[in-house]
Design a protein around this motif. Structure first.
Motif, PDB file in Angstrom:
ATOM      1  N   LYS A   1      39.659  31.076  44.064  1.00 16.41           N
ATOM      2  CA  LYS A   1      40.299  31.986  45.014  1.00 16.41           C
ATOM      3  C   LYS A   1      40.829  33.193  44.252  1.00 16.41           C
ATOM      4  O   LYS A   1      40.887  33.194  43.028  1.00 16.41           O
ATOM      5  N   ASP A   2      41.158  34.215  44.997  1.00 16.99           N
ATOM      6  CA  ASP A   2      41.739  35.436  44.434  1.00 16.99           C
ATOM      7  C   ASP A   2      40.852  36.112  43.390  1.00 16.99           C
ATOM      8  O   ASP A   2      41.331  36.602  42.382  1.00 16.99           O
ATOM      9  N   VAL A   3      39.553  36.148  43.649  1.00 14.58           N
ATOM     10  CA  VAL A   3      38.635  36.887  42.781  1.00 14.58           C
ATOM     11  C   VAL A   3      38.661  38.341  43.252  1.00 14.58           C
ATOM     12  O   VAL A   3      38.411  38.622  44.420  1.00 14.58           O
ATOM     13  N   LYS A   4      38.983  39.250  42.363  1.00 17.49           N
ATOM     14  CA  LYS A   4      39.183  40.650  42.738  1.00 17.49           C
ATOM     15  C   LYS A   4      38.252  41.583  41.966  1.00 17.49           C
ATOM     16  O   LYS A   4      37.619  41.184  41.000  1.00 17.49           O
ATOM     17  N   ASN A   5      38.247  42.838  42.390  1.00 23.96           N
ATOM     18  CA  ASN A   5      37.531  43.904  41.704  1.00 23.96           C
ATOM     19  C   ASN A   5      36.041  43.586  41.546  1.00 23.96           C
ATOM     20  O   ASN A   5      35.482  43.681  40.463  1.00 23.96           O
TER      21      ASN A   5
ATOM     22  N   THR B   1      30.065  41.324  38.721  1.00 25.66           N
ATOM     23  CA  THR B   1      31.197  41.137  37.817  1.00 25.66           C
ATOM     24  C   THR B   1      32.467  41.137  38.664  1.00 25.66           C
ATOM     25  O   THR B   1      32.506  41.741  39.735  1.00 25.66           O
ATOM     26  N   ALA B   2      33.485  40.450  38.179  1.00 29.22           N
ATOM     27  CA  ALA B   2      34.727  40.351  38.947  1.00 29.22           C
ATOM     28  C   ALA B   2      35.878  39.996  38.018  1.00 29.22           C
ATOM     29  O   ALA B   2      35.662  39.524  36.903  1.00 29.22           O
ATOM     30  N   ASP B   3      37.064  40.229  38.503  1.00 28.33           N
ATOM     31  CA  ASP B   3      38.269  39.811  37.791  1.00 28.33           C
ATOM     32  C   ASP B   3      38.723  38.476  38.370  1.00 28.33           C
ATOM     33  O   ASP B   3      39.083  38.402  39.546  1.00 28.33           O
ATOM     34  N   PHE B   4      38.684  37.448  37.549  1.00 25.18           N
ATOM     35  CA  PHE B   4      39.132  36.121  37.955  1.00 25.18           C
ATOM     36  C   PHE B   4      40.608  35.974  37.593  1.00 25.18           C
ATOM     37  O   PHE B   4      41.068  36.546  36.607  1.00 25.18           O
ATOM     38  N   PRO B   5      41.352  35.178  38.364  1.00 22.91           N
ATOM     39  CA  PRO B   5      42.758  34.957  38.021  1.00 22.91           C
ATOM     40  C   PRO B   5      42.879  34.358  36.611  1.00 22.91           C
ATOM     41  O   PRO B   5      42.085  33.512  36.216  1.00 22.91           O
ATOM     42  N   LYS B   6      43.876  34.810  35.879  1.00 21.14           N
ATOM     43  CA  LYS B   6      44.081  34.357  34.501  1.00 21.14           C
ATOM     44  C   LYS B   6      44.231  32.838  34.424  1.00 21.14           C
ATOM     45  O   LYS B   6      43.669  32.199  33.541  1.00 21.14           O
ATOM     46  N   GLU B   7      44.972  32.251  35.371  1.00 18.61           N
ATOM     47  CA  GLU B   7      45.177  30.803  35.378  1.00 18.61           C
ATOM     48  C   GLU B   7      43.856  30.059  35.528  1.00 18.61           C
ATOM     49  O   GLU B   7      43.633  29.021  34.911  1.00 18.61           O
ATOM     50  N   PHE B   8      42.974  30.577  36.378  1.00 17.08           N
ATOM     51  CA  PHE B   8      41.659  29.977  36.599  1.00 17.08           C
ATOM     52  C   PHE B   8      40.841  29.986  35.313  1.00 17.08           C
ATOM     53  O   PHE B   8      40.222  28.989  34.952  1.00 17.08           O
ATOM     54  N   MET B   9      40.852  31.110  34.614  1.00 24.92           N
ATOM     55  CA  MET B   9      40.077  31.235  33.384  1.00 24.92           C
ATOM     56  C   MET B   9      40.621  30.317  32.289  1.00 24.92           C
ATOM     57  O   MET B   9      39.845  29.705  31.550  1.00 24.92           O
ATOM     58  N   ILE B  10      41.925  30.190  32.202  1.00 29.09           N
ATOM     59  CA  ILE B  10      42.528  29.304  31.205  1.00 29.09           C
ATOM     60  C   ILE B  10      42.213  27.847  31.534  1.00 29.09           C
ATOM     61  O   ILE B  10      41.811  27.075  30.661  1.00 29.09           O
ATOM     62  N   GLU B  11      42.385  27.484  32.812  1.00 26.63           N
ATOM     63  CA  GLU B  11      42.159  26.102  33.236  1.00 26.63           C
ATOM     64  C   GLU B  11      40.727  25.646  32.963  1.00 26.63           C
ATOM     65  O   GLU B  11      40.483  24.512  32.577  1.00 26.63           O
ATOM     66  N   HIS B  12      39.762  26.538  33.164  1.00 24.65           N
ATOM     67  CA  HIS B  12      38.347  26.190  32.999  1.00 24.65           C
ATOM     68  C   HIS B  12      37.760  26.702  31.679  1.00 24.65           C
ATOM     69  O   HIS B  12      36.552  26.654  31.488  1.00 24.65           O
ATOM     70  N   GLU B  13      38.620  27.193  30.812  1.00 24.02           N
ATOM     71  CA  GLU B  13      38.234  27.665  29.481  1.00 24.02           C
ATOM     72  C   GLU B  13      37.074  28.661  29.530  1.00 24.02           C
ATOM     73  O   GLU B  13      36.088  28.542  28.819  1.00 24.02           O
ATOM     74  N   MET B  14      37.218  29.664  30.384  1.00 24.99           N
ATOM     75  CA  MET B  14      36.195  30.706  30.528  1.00 24.99           C
ATOM     76  C   MET B  14      36.587  31.937  29.726  1.00 24.99           C
ATOM     77  O   MET B  14      37.763  32.251  29.608  1.00 24.99           O
ATOM     78  N   GLU B  15      35.571  32.623  29.209  1.00 24.10           N
ATOM     79  CA  GLU B  15      35.814  33.843  28.438  1.00 24.10           C
ATOM     80  C   GLU B  15      35.312  35.090  29.155  1.00 24.10           C
ATOM     81  O   GLU B  15      36.000  36.094  29.213  1.00 24.10           O
ATOM     82  N   ASP B  16      34.089  35.057  29.673  1.00 29.87           N
ATOM     83  CA  ASP B  16      33.473  36.237  30.273  1.00 29.87           C
ATOM     84  C   ASP B  16      32.643  35.829  31.500  1.00 29.87           C
ATOM     85  O   ASP B  16      31.415  35.927  31.473  1.00 29.87           O
TER      86      ASP B  16
ATOM     87  N   LYS C   1      32.891  24.184  49.464  1.00 28.12           N
ATOM     88  CA  LYS C   1      34.238  23.670  49.707  1.00 28.12           C
ATOM     89  C   LYS C   1      35.181  23.906  48.536  1.00 28.12           C
ATOM     90  O   LYS C   1      36.391  23.786  48.680  1.00 28.12           O
ATOM     91  N   ASP C   2      34.634  24.262  47.373  1.00 32.94           N
ATOM     92  CA  ASP C   2      35.449  24.543  46.193  1.00 32.94           C
ATOM     93  C   ASP C   2      35.964  25.983  46.174  1.00 32.94           C
ATOM     94  O   ASP C   2      36.667  26.373  45.251  1.00 32.94           O
ATOM     95  N   PHE C   3      35.580  26.769  47.169  1.00 33.83           N
ATOM     96  CA  PHE C   3      36.021  28.152  47.294  1.00 33.83           C
ATOM     97  C   PHE C   3      37.036  28.267  48.423  1.00 33.83           C
ATOM     98  O   PHE C   3      36.911  27.596  49.448  1.00 33.83           O
ATOM     99  N   ASP C   4      37.981  29.139  48.246  1.00 30.59           N
ATOM    100  CA  ASP C   4      38.830  29.544  49.358  1.00 30.59           C
ATOM    101  C   ASP C   4      37.890  30.199  50.375  1.00 30.59           C
ATOM    102  O   ASP C   4      37.054  31.022  49.994  1.00 30.59           O
ATOM    103  N   PRO C   5      37.947  29.821  51.664  1.00 27.69           N
ATOM    104  CA  PRO C   5      37.010  30.381  52.653  1.00 27.69           C
ATOM    105  C   PRO C   5      36.973  31.907  52.681  1.00 27.69           C
ATOM    106  O   PRO C   5      35.900  32.504  52.803  1.00 27.69           O
ATOM    107  N   ASP C   6      38.128  32.557  52.568  1.00 30.75           N
ATOM    108  CA  ASP C   6      38.156  34.022  52.584  1.00 30.75           C
ATOM    109  C   ASP C   6      37.499  34.603  51.336  1.00 30.75           C
ATOM    110  O   ASP C   6      36.803  35.618  51.403  1.00 30.75           O
ATOM    111  N   THR C   7      37.699  33.966  50.196  1.00 33.38           N
ATOM    112  CA  THR C   7      37.094  34.431  48.948  1.00 33.38           C
ATOM    113  C   THR C   7      35.582  34.284  49.012  1.00 33.38           C
ATOM    114  O   THR C   7      34.843  35.197  48.635  1.00 33.38           O
ATOM    115  N   PHE C   8      35.097  33.142  49.506  1.00 32.78           N
ATOM    116  CA  PHE C   8      33.658  32.914  49.633  1.00 32.78           C
ATOM    117  C   PHE C   8      33.033  33.982  50.531  1.00 32.78           C
ATOM    118  O   PHE C   8      32.028  34.599  50.183  1.00 32.78           O
ATOM    119  N   LYS C   9      33.662  34.213  51.683  1.00 34.15           N
ATOM    120  CA  LYS C   9      33.155  35.203  52.637  1.00 34.15           C
ATOM    121  C   LYS C   9      33.142  36.602  52.020  1.00 34.15           C
ATOM    122  O   LYS C   9      32.173  37.348  52.172  1.00 34.15           O
TER     123      LYS C   9
END
Length: 95
Positions: free
Chosen positions: A4-8, A27-42, A73-81
């Motif tokens: 959720k909260d994927v921006k830009n 490309t998008a800006d993912f929430p910092k917490e999401f990237m830390i939780e899933h150990e994502m870099e780019d 179902k793993d996406f916030d419905p508004d974010t998916f849309k």
């Protein structure tokens, strides 16, 4: 994984398989917490839009060379849309 909260969102690339599907890289800006939780870099979004309806979104992390395939179902419905609507703007079948 709950996305959720994927921006830009920004268009990066598009591939069209005529009368089958369109694939759009975003490309998008993912929430910092999401990237830390899933150990994502780019991460970026790999969206497949099917001609007969439906969409699939994958997250590809170029930094860690990993592909994540969250279910709808793993996406916030508004974010998916929002992601699907953005991808449709660049898909050949919707022009």
């Amino acid at each position: 994984m709950f996305v959720k909260d994927v921006k830009n969102l920004q268009f990066y690339s598009q591939l069209s398989l005529k009368q089958v599907e369109d694939r759009v890289l975003i490309t998008a800006d993912f929430p910092k917490e999401f990237m830390i939780e899933h150990e994502m870099e780019d991460p970026f979004l790999y969206v497949t839009l099917y001609v007969r309806g439906g969409a699939r979104i994958k997250i590809i992390d170029e930094g860690k060379v990993r592909i994540y395939s969250p279910a709808k179902k793993d996406f916030d419905p508004d974010t998916f849309k929002e992601i699907v609507q953005f991808a449709k703007r660049y898909a050949a079948q919707f022009k």
